[in-house]
Design an enzyme around this catalytic site. Structure first.
Site, PDB file in Angstrom:
ATOM      1  N   ARG A  97       0.741  -1.159   0.083  1.00 42.87           N
ATOM      2  CA  ARG A  97       0.143  -0.100   0.067  1.00 42.87           C
ATOM      3  C   ARG A  97       0.927   1.423   0.015  1.00 42.87           C
ATOM      4  NH1 ARG A  97      -5.386  -1.856   2.206  1.00 42.87           N
ATOM      5  NH2 ARG A  97      -5.984   0.185   2.314  1.00 42.87           N
ATOM      6  N   TYR A 125       0.620   4.221  -2.420  1.00 47.80           N
ATOM      7  CA  TYR A 125      -0.139   5.219  -2.387  1.00 47.80           C
ATOM      8  C   TYR A 125      -0.182   5.891  -1.070  1.00 47.80           C
ATOM      9  CZ  TYR A 125      -5.170   6.866  -1.850  1.00 47.80           C
ATOM     10  OH  TYR A 125      -6.437   7.353  -1.801  1.00 47.80           O
ATOM     11  N   GLY A 171     -13.566 -10.251   8.654  1.00 48.23           N
ATOM     12  CA  GLY A 171     -14.671  -9.083   8.436  1.00 48.23           C
ATOM     13  C   GLY A 171     -14.895  -8.145   9.621  1.00 48.23           C
ATOM     14  N   ASP A 192      -3.619  -4.550   5.693  1.00 50.37           N
ATOM     15  CA  ASP A 192      -4.940  -3.920   5.655  1.00 50.37           C
ATOM     16  C   ASP A 192      -5.243  -3.372   7.047  1.00 50.37           C
ATOM     17  OD1 ASP A 192      -7.684  -4.779   3.670  1.00 50.37           O
ATOM     18  OD2 ASP A 192      -8.039  -4.191   5.663  1.00 50.37           O
ATOM     19  N   PRO A 193      -5.719  -1.978   7.025  1.00 54.00           N
ATOM     20  CA  PRO A 193      -5.898  -1.420   8.396  1.00 54.00           C
ATOM     21  C   PRO A 193      -7.102  -1.950   8.981  1.00 54.00           C
ATOM     22  CG  PRO A 193      -5.481   0.199   6.636  1.00 54.00           C
ATOM     23  CD  PRO A 193      -5.778  -1.074   6.080  1.00 54.00           C
ATOM     24  N   ARG A 213     -14.489   0.093   8.959  1.00 52.14           N
ATOM     25  CA  ARG A 213     -14.305   1.430   8.289  1.00 52.14           C
ATOM     26  C   ARG A 213     -15.634   2.100   8.324  1.00 52.14           C
ATOM     27  NH1 ARG A 213     -10.187  -0.821   7.419  1.00 52.14           N
ATOM     28  NH2 ARG A 213      -8.955  -1.251   5.551  1.00 52.14           N
ATOM     29  N   VAL A 249     -14.647  -1.752  -1.301  1.00 54.57           N
ATOM     30  CA  VAL A 249     -15.594  -2.692  -0.579  1.00 54.57           C
ATOM     31  C   VAL A 249     -17.216  -2.524  -1.120  1.00 54.57           C
ATOM     32  CG1 VAL A 249     -15.542  -1.361   1.686  1.00 54.57           C
ATOM     33  CG2 VAL A 249     -16.083  -3.881   1.407  1.00 54.57           C
ATOM     34  N   VAL A 250     -17.567  -1.039  -0.828  1.00 50.63           N
ATOM     35  CA  VAL A 250     -18.942  -0.689  -1.048  1.00 50.63           C
ATOM     36  C   VAL A 250     -19.430  -1.454  -2.531  1.00 50.63           C
ATOM     37  CG1 VAL A 250     -20.814   1.002  -1.457  1.00 50.63           C
ATOM     38  CG2 VAL A 250     -19.197   0.778   0.732  1.00 50.63           C
ATOM     39  N   SER A 251     -18.523  -0.744  -3.570  1.00 46.96           N
ATOM     40  CA  SER A 251     -18.992  -1.107  -4.889  1.00 46.96           C
ATOM     41  C   SER A 251     -18.615  -2.573  -5.139  1.00 46.96           C
ATOM     42  CB  SER A 251     -17.878  -0.438  -5.848  1.00 46.96           C
ATOM     43  OG  SER A 251     -16.632  -0.468  -5.437  1.00 46.96           O
TER      44      SER A 251
HETATM   45  P1  NAD Z   1     -11.138   7.822  -8.967  1.00 49.80           P
HETATM   46  O1  NAD Z   1     -10.064   6.513  -9.329  1.00 49.80           O
HETATM   47  O2  NAD Z   1     -12.695   7.566  -9.384  1.00 49.80           O
HETATM   48  O3  NAD Z   1     -10.658   9.083  -9.584  1.00 49.80           O
HETATM   49  C1  NAD Z   1      -9.173   9.241  -9.862  1.00 49.80           C
HETATM   50  C2  NAD Z   1      -8.962  10.181 -11.222  1.00 49.80           C
HETATM   51  O4  NAD Z   1      -7.806  10.564 -11.327  1.00 49.80           O
HETATM   52  C3  NAD Z   1      -9.710   9.346 -12.405  1.00 49.80           C
HETATM   53  O5  NAD Z   1     -10.531  10.033 -13.118  1.00 49.80           O
HETATM   54  C4  NAD Z   1      -8.272   9.026 -13.104  1.00 49.80           C
HETATM   55  O6  NAD Z   1      -8.310   8.602 -14.385  1.00 49.80           O
HETATM   56  C5  NAD Z   1      -7.422  10.226 -12.753  1.00 49.80           C
HETATM   57  N1  NAD Z   1      -6.193  10.053 -12.985  1.00 49.80           N
HETATM   58  C6  NAD Z   1      -5.160   9.055 -12.103  1.00 49.80           C
HETATM   59  N2  NAD Z   1      -4.061   9.307 -12.601  1.00 49.80           N
HETATM   60  C7  NAD Z   1      -3.746  10.524 -13.232  1.00 49.80           C
HETATM   61  C8  NAD Z   1      -2.916  11.092 -13.922  1.00 49.80           C
HETATM   62  N3  NAD Z   1      -1.419  10.666 -14.011  1.00 49.80           N
HETATM   63  N4  NAD Z   1      -2.912  12.093 -14.722  1.00 49.80           N
HETATM   64  C9  NAD Z   1      -4.284  12.544 -14.882  1.00 49.80           C
HETATM   65  N5  NAD Z   1      -5.457  11.970 -14.250  1.00 49.80           N
HETATM   66  C10 NAD Z   1      -5.323  10.796 -13.313  1.00 49.80           C
HETATM   67  O7  NAD Z   1     -10.843   7.869  -7.360  1.00 49.80           O
HETATM   68  P2  NAD Z   1     -11.737   8.992  -6.486  1.00 49.80           P
HETATM   69  O8  NAD Z   1     -12.173   8.009  -5.581  1.00 49.80           O
HETATM   70  O9  NAD Z   1     -12.609   9.961  -7.147  1.00 49.80           O
HETATM   71  O10 NAD Z   1     -10.478   9.683  -5.657  1.00 49.80           O
HETATM   72  C11 NAD Z   1     -10.151  10.856  -6.202  1.00 49.80           C
HETATM   73  C12 NAD Z   1      -9.000  11.487  -5.144  1.00 49.80           C
HETATM   74  O11 NAD Z   1      -9.614  11.329  -3.794  1.00 49.80           O
HETATM   75  C13 NAD Z   1      -7.833  10.637  -5.172  1.00 49.80           C
HETATM   76  O12 NAD Z   1      -6.682  11.375  -5.192  1.00 49.80           O
HETATM   77  C14 NAD Z   1      -7.961   9.637  -4.107  1.00 49.80           C
HETATM   78  O13 NAD Z   1      -6.753   9.420  -3.445  1.00 49.80           O
HETATM   79  C15 NAD Z   1      -8.825  10.628  -2.906  1.00 49.80           C
HETATM   80  N6  NAD Z   1      -9.335   9.969  -1.921  1.00 49.80           N
HETATM   81  C16 NAD Z   1     -10.717   9.200  -2.342  1.00 49.80           C
HETATM   82  C17 NAD Z   1     -11.209   8.261  -1.294  1.00 49.80           C
HETATM   83  C18 NAD Z   1     -12.618   7.600  -1.442  1.00 49.80           C
HETATM   84  O14 NAD Z   1     -13.048   6.945  -0.651  1.00 49.80           O
HETATM   85  N7  NAD Z   1     -13.234   7.811  -2.650  1.00 49.80           N
HETATM   86  C19 NAD Z   1     -10.734   8.137  -0.093  1.00 49.80           C
HETATM   87  C20 NAD Z   1      -9.309   8.892   0.150  1.00 49.80           C
HETATM   88  C21 NAD Z   1      -8.746   9.678  -0.832  1.00 49.80           C
HETATM   89  N1  UDP Z   2     -12.791  -5.524   1.323  1.00 49.17           N
HETATM   90  C1  UDP Z   2     -13.743  -6.913   1.352  1.00 49.17           C
HETATM   91  N2  UDP Z   2     -14.253  -7.294   0.382  1.00 49.17           N
HETATM   92  C2  UDP Z   2     -13.876  -6.805  -0.810  1.00 49.17           C
HETATM   93  C3  UDP Z   2     -13.353  -5.366  -0.926  1.00 49.17           C
HETATM   94  C4  UDP Z   2     -12.633  -4.905   0.279  1.00 49.17           C
HETATM   95  O1  UDP Z   2     -13.937  -7.419   2.762  1.00 49.17           O
HETATM   96  O2  UDP Z   2     -14.740  -7.230  -1.827  1.00 49.17           O
HETATM   97  C5  UDP Z   2     -12.406  -5.110   2.692  1.00 49.17           C
HETATM   98  C6  UDP Z   2     -10.919  -4.608   2.689  1.00 49.17           C
HETATM   99  O3  UDP Z   2      -9.935  -5.664   2.923  1.00 49.17           O
HETATM  100  C7  UDP Z   2     -10.759  -3.613   3.778  1.00 49.17           C
HETATM  101  C8  UDP Z   2     -12.061  -2.794   3.756  1.00 49.17           C
HETATM  102  O4  UDP Z   2     -12.913  -3.941   3.106  1.00 49.17           O
HETATM  103  O5  UDP Z   2     -10.623  -4.045   4.833  1.00 49.17           O
HETATM  104  C9  UDP Z   2     -12.309  -1.415   2.905  1.00 49.17           C
HETATM  105  O6  UDP Z   2     -11.511  -2.027   1.666  1.00 49.17           O
HETATM  106  P1  UDP Z   2     -11.434  -0.667   0.347  1.00 49.17           P
HETATM  107  O7  UDP Z   2     -10.685  -1.212  -0.740  1.00 49.17           O
HETATM  108  O8  UDP Z   2     -12.799  -0.417  -0.023  1.00 49.17           O
HETATM  109  O9  UDP Z   2     -10.920   0.489   1.043  1.00 49.17           O
HETATM  110  P2  UDP Z   2      -9.469   0.562   2.157  1.00 49.17           P
HETATM  111  O10 UDP Z   2      -8.790  -0.707   2.369  1.00 49.17           O
HETATM  112  O11 UDP Z   2      -8.657   1.426   1.249  1.00 49.17           O
HETATM  113  O12 UDP Z   2     -10.089   1.531   3.146  1.00 49.17           O
END
Ligand code: NAD
Ligand code: UDP
Length: 312
Positions: free
Chosen positions: A140, A143, A205, A269-270, A209, A185-187
């Site tokens: 991880r 990221y 499980g 995994d946190p 989160r 996970v949600v999707s």
């Molecule tokens: P996402 O993957 O749907 O969106 C990311 C977008 O960035 C995509 O459209 C992708 O094509 C674009 N992208 C990636 N690399 C690129 C590059 N090198 N140049 C140009 N475009 C690039 O993800 P998201 O859930 O919409 O997340 C958006 C931001 O929020 C990210 O920075 C992510 O780290 C941060 N974030 C999201 C969550 C969450 O739960 N959704 C949680 C923590 C942080």
């Molecule tokens: N997870 C799960 N089943 C899945 C996808 C994710 O049990 O199909 C778990 C994963 O191991 C983590 C939590 O759900 O403990 C959240 O995962 P996600 O990838 O959504 O986000 P993150 O780990 O980055 O918080």
């Protein structure tokens, strides 16, 4: 104002663009379409106040803008681990390019950071002054260490060059437009239940989160951007659930007959995660308003339309 949204074709970026366009701003969306899609911004493509640029932020770009929301970076573990070196380049070189742009044109710069900067936290709930427990050589790290450097760069550009920054740490957020194969996970659970496939719980499980609905998050973004606070600031919903509870909730909502199966827990995994949002409440008067059940219903509807629509 003319506002740049990097990653604007992604999940969060496209919802943010909807709000900014509705407020009457000019929006420039910059995306390389790695995990983003044109479908998310389709309704704005013919609008004269909207501009779409296909561009990879690891390459510099010159634009005239007043504000930059910097969201470009894959957010789901499967996507950010697919090419980890590219993820680091996006977070480091990409963020440096966007901060360089902000410096040159004197734009206010907003960084979408993450709760992942806290790693596998040993403080609960997580406050912004907690420094985290991150493995710098794990799967991880591309990221979470990438985002930690992105925060460092933001604060250094602020101290050294006077760039006006805003930094948010986003906790797990969900809603319509998440990719069906996103891997989060949600999707995953919603798509699996709708397709009558088993819901895949990783580990036993018991890990937790806290899930924030996308409209609440975007409201927090806009409030922080237009406040005089720089952050870092946690944004998330403090309601905390085990992953098994989430699976059962989605199972009951969509398909009580769906099976729940257990798969190995990914490395690092946190174990638990919950935002302390005192700072957002006091600084911005912000707190989430959409309960998990309601947010899940809205998300399920969107997935149902896409999945069942695709099958026709
Ligand atoms: P996402 O993957 O749907 O969106 C990311 C977008 O960035 C995509 O459209 C992708 O094509 C674009 N992208 C990636 N690399 C690129 C590059 N090198 N140049 C140009 N475009 C690039 O993800 P998201 O859930 O919409 O997340 C958006 C931001 O929020 C990210 O920075 C992510 O780290 C941060 N974030 C999201 C969550 C969450 O739960 N959704 C949680 C923590 C942080
Ligand atoms: N997870 C799960 N089943 C899945 C996808 C994710 O049990 O199909 C778990 C994963 O191991 C983590 C939590 O759900 O403990 C959240 O995962 P996600 O990838 O959504 O986000 P993150 O780990 O980055 O918080």
């Amino acid at each position: 104002m003319r506002i740049l949204v990097t990653g604007g074709a992604g999940f969060l970026g496209s919802h943010l663009i909807d709000r900014l366009m509705a407020q009457g701003h000019e929006v420039v969306c910059l995306d390389n379409f790695y995990t983003g899609t044109k479908r998310n911004i389709l309704k704005w493509l013919d609008n004269p106040y909207f501009e779409l640029i296909r561009h990879d932020i690891t390459e510099p770009i010159r634009l005239e803008v007043d504000q930059i929301y910097h969201l470009a970076c894959p957010a789901s573990p499967i996507h950010y681990q697919y090419n980890p070196v590219k993820t680091i380049k996006t977070n480091v070189i990409g963020t440096m390019n966007m901060l360089g742009l902000a410096k040159r044109v004197k734009a206010r710069f907003f960084l979408a950071s993450t709760s992942e900067v806290y790693g596998d936290p040993d403080v609960h709930p997580q406050t912004e002054d907690y420094r985290g427990n991150v493995n710098c050589i794990g799967i991880r790290s591309c990221y979470d260490e990438g985002k930690r450097v992105a925060e460092t760069l933001s604060f250094d550009y602020h101290r050294q060059n006077g760039v006006d920054i805003r930094v948010v740490r986003i906790f797990n957020t969900y809603g319509p437009r998440m990719l069906e194969n996103d891997g989060r996970v949600v999707s995953n659970f919603i798509a699996q239940a709708l397709r009558n496939q088993p819901l895949t719980v990783y580990g036993d499980g018991s890990q937790t989160r806290s899930f924030c609905y996308v409209s609440d998050l975007v409201e927090g973004f806009i409030r922080l951007m237009n406040s005089d606070k720089i952050g870092p600031m946690n944004l998330g919903n403090p309601g905390e659930y085990t992953i098994l509870e989430l699976a059962e909730k989605i199972q009951n909502m969509i398909n009580p007959g769906a099976e729940i199966i257990f798969k190995p827990l990914p490395e690092d995994d946190p174990k638990q995660r919950q935002p302390d949002i005192t700072r957002a409440k006091t600084w911005l008067g912000w707190e989430p308003t959409v309960p998990l059940d309601q947010g899940l219903e809205l998300t399920v509807k969107d997935f149902r339309d896409r999945i069942e629509g695709n099958q026709k």
